[in-house]
Design an enzyme around this catalytic site. Sequence first.
Site, PDB file in Angstrom:
ATOM      1  N   CYS A 185      34.810 -12.510  50.585  1.00  0.00           N
ATOM      2  CA  CYS A 185      36.117 -12.925  51.082  1.00  0.00           C
ATOM      3  C   CYS A 185      37.139 -11.796  51.057  1.00  0.00           C
ATOM      4  O   CYS A 185      37.243 -11.066  50.074  1.00  0.00           O
ATOM      5  CB  CYS A 185      36.586 -14.067  50.180  1.00  0.00           C
ATOM      6  SG  CYS A 185      38.223 -14.612  50.538  1.00  0.00           S
TER       7      CYS A 185
ATOM      8  N   ARG B 137      37.916 -22.593  60.766  1.00  0.00           N
ATOM      9  CA  ARG B 137      38.130 -22.617  59.315  1.00  0.00           C
ATOM     10  C   ARG B 137      39.374 -21.801  58.937  1.00  0.00           C
ATOM     11  O   ARG B 137      40.026 -22.034  57.931  1.00  0.00           O
ATOM     12  CB  ARG B 137      36.893 -22.048  58.621  1.00  0.00           C
ATOM     13  CG  ARG B 137      36.928 -22.166  57.113  1.00  0.00           C
ATOM     14  CD  ARG B 137      35.592 -21.809  56.480  1.00  0.00           C
ATOM     15  NE  ARG B 137      35.541 -22.329  55.137  1.00  0.00           N
ATOM     16  CZ  ARG B 137      35.924 -21.658  54.059  1.00  0.00           C
ATOM     17  NH1 ARG B 137      36.367 -20.421  54.171  1.00  0.00           N
ATOM     18  NH2 ARG B 137      35.890 -22.226  52.886  1.00  0.00           N
TER      19      ARG B 137
HETATM   20  P1  IMP Z   1      30.633 -16.994  46.657  1.00  0.00           P
HETATM   21  O1  IMP Z   1      29.832 -18.066  45.984  1.00  0.00           O
HETATM   22  O2  IMP Z   1      31.418 -16.170  45.708  1.00  0.00           O
HETATM   23  O3  IMP Z   1      29.779 -16.154  47.560  1.00  0.00           O
HETATM   24  O4  IMP Z   1      31.732 -17.735  47.552  1.00  0.00           O
HETATM   25  C1  IMP Z   1      31.421 -18.724  48.499  1.00  0.00           C
HETATM   26  C2  IMP Z   1      32.699 -19.325  49.023  1.00  0.00           C
HETATM   27  O5  IMP Z   1      33.506 -18.362  49.703  1.00  0.00           O
HETATM   28  C3  IMP Z   1      32.495 -20.390  50.083  1.00  0.00           C
HETATM   29  O6  IMP Z   1      32.094 -21.626  49.565  1.00  0.00           O
HETATM   30  C4  IMP Z   1      33.833 -20.434  50.789  1.00  0.00           C
HETATM   31  O7  IMP Z   1      34.788 -21.238  50.153  1.00  0.00           O
HETATM   32  C5  IMP Z   1      34.317 -19.009  50.681  1.00  0.00           C
HETATM   33  N1  IMP Z   1      34.132 -18.296  51.944  1.00  0.00           N
HETATM   34  C6  IMP Z   1      33.115 -18.373  52.821  1.00  0.00           C
HETATM   35  N2  IMP Z   1      33.275 -17.521  53.831  1.00  0.00           N
HETATM   36  C7  IMP Z   1      34.431 -16.895  53.610  1.00  0.00           C
HETATM   37  C8  IMP Z   1      35.148 -15.885  54.325  1.00  0.00           C
HETATM   38  O8  IMP Z   1      34.723 -15.357  55.347  1.00  0.00           O
HETATM   39  N3  IMP Z   1      36.347 -15.521  53.804  1.00  0.00           N
HETATM   40  C9  IMP Z   1      36.844 -16.092  52.669  1.00  0.00           C
HETATM   41  N4  IMP Z   1      36.191 -16.985  51.943  1.00  0.00           N
HETATM   42  C10 IMP Z   1      34.989 -17.399  52.413  1.00  0.00           C
END
Ligand code: IMP
Length: 523
Positions: free
Chosen positions: A323, A419
């Site tokens: 993100c 989104r």
């Molecule tokens: P991770 O488990 O740290 O990889 O985070 C996953 C979460 O990041 C997802 O469930 C979303 O809420 C968030 N997310 C997904 N795609 C994006 C993006 O492109 N930008 C910002 N947040 C994202």
Amino acid sequence: MEIEEFFTKFEGSSFTYNDLIFHPSYVDFGHEVIDLKTNITREIEINLPVVSSPMDTVTEDALAIAIALQGGIGFIHYNMSPQEQAKQIQKVKRFKSGFVSDLITLDPSAKIWDVVAIRNEYGFTSIPITEDGESHGKLVGMITKYDYSTLADEDLEKTVQERMTPVDNLTIARIDEISENGTIDIKQANTRLVDSHSTALPITDREGHLLYFLTRSDLEKHMSCPHATSDPSKRLLVGAAVETWFEKAEERLAAIHRDVDVVVFDTSQGFMSYEIDLVKWTKQHYPDLQIIGGNVVTPDACQALIEAGVDGIRVGMGSGSICTTQEVGGVGRGQATAVYECSKKCLQYGVPVIADGGIRKSSDIIKALCLGANAVMLGSLLASTNEAPGKTHIRDGVKVKEYRGMGSMQAMSRGSSVRYGMQSQLLRVPEGVTGMVASRGSVAEWIPFLMQGVRQGLYKLGLKSVEHIHEKLHLNQIRLERRSEEAKREGDIHGLYEVHMEAMASLSGPNTSETSIRQAIHN
Ligand code: IMP
């Protein structure tokens, strides 16, 4: 320091999981007492506090099946048509069931080709045959893989009638024979199936109309995954993402509401009138559908969504591993602070919280739960599994898979620009990146491994369950501290000339190479 005093003292600071450390507490029970059951909405209970993120490199039907079999639940992403999403949801629902009642049947004049097509589409190898082909028509036979799997291509033109076992030669259970006080005795039905030596047991009414179908492969799946998250009909639970754009949401909900157990309105900023109006509309039109709202990071946003009618809240902005929202927009919140502040509000209403983003290891899951979350949502930790969509590649001798933000240019071009509210913008700044994650093998090995870490941590904290954590939070009996930079270094592996694989695997899973473990640790 007690948790409430801690957050009051540091009001105005934004903490991540890594900033915090929890105190051990008196333990007077054994490991076996720890129960990881939790609710993700007011009505949906799952057996492990993990759910998969609705991202197009994380959750499609295969991963949703794999995680539900372990006791969690998967949310299928929306970068696909509503019809395709509905089909994937059905695949999850049909994967394993106790008594299949939404049956796929054929009539005797169908061709063996049709049987093969059903096997290829749904994986069913035994199909009941009814007089008129209707799912609750009069049973006339059954066709199993033994009847067609070794046929030559030219024989696939044959009719089912020519190959099926006729009803008189089948073991069948009549509903009144295996029911007591109007309820089917599943044990008795299973015994009848096992004793029949057949691949499936059709259950009919007194007149011979097909009612249910019990299959041996379902029985085997159930026995090998006794903690699977399932509905009262023993079908796996599944969730799906829905856009917060009314026209799209209306079409998608119409396509999926019959089969899906829970939907998540998937937007990066859920504190907005569109989502609030959509929640109200959905509750009016689909009152039985469980809804998760989000993403939010503040108590007032939680309150607004709860008042609109959501059954669960998804918390996190800017904490995901892919993100760039905080960098692009200067907006978001440290995930530990967001989870604590939102959970405190949601606990007052009995609405469960899913802590979404920023989970890198089992300790982060424990911290999220201790801050009040009911479950965590995983992106990168599941994108790295065999069951996630996409191919495995080899980079520098390491198995890797692609993982991308739903706000990356590539994902947004497939639909997820909504989104980020950018569906009608010509110029878009991505809020997510594309990358690779080191493979962690199968969900069936990785999730139990991750959960064992959670159990070990909860044990030391003297916490028996999510419910127990909530009680302690209510009594303000959870204690924690902020870690200094030196304390973080001390808590990590340090001072060794060489680190052996088995020691390092404790953070990255049983299935990873040394290089990938090193990468994971230094992420
Ligand atoms: P991770 O488990 O740290 O990889 O985070 C996953 C979460 O990041 C997802 O469930 C979303 O809420 C968030 N997310 C997904 N795609 C994006 C993006 O492109 N930008 C910002 N947040 C994202």
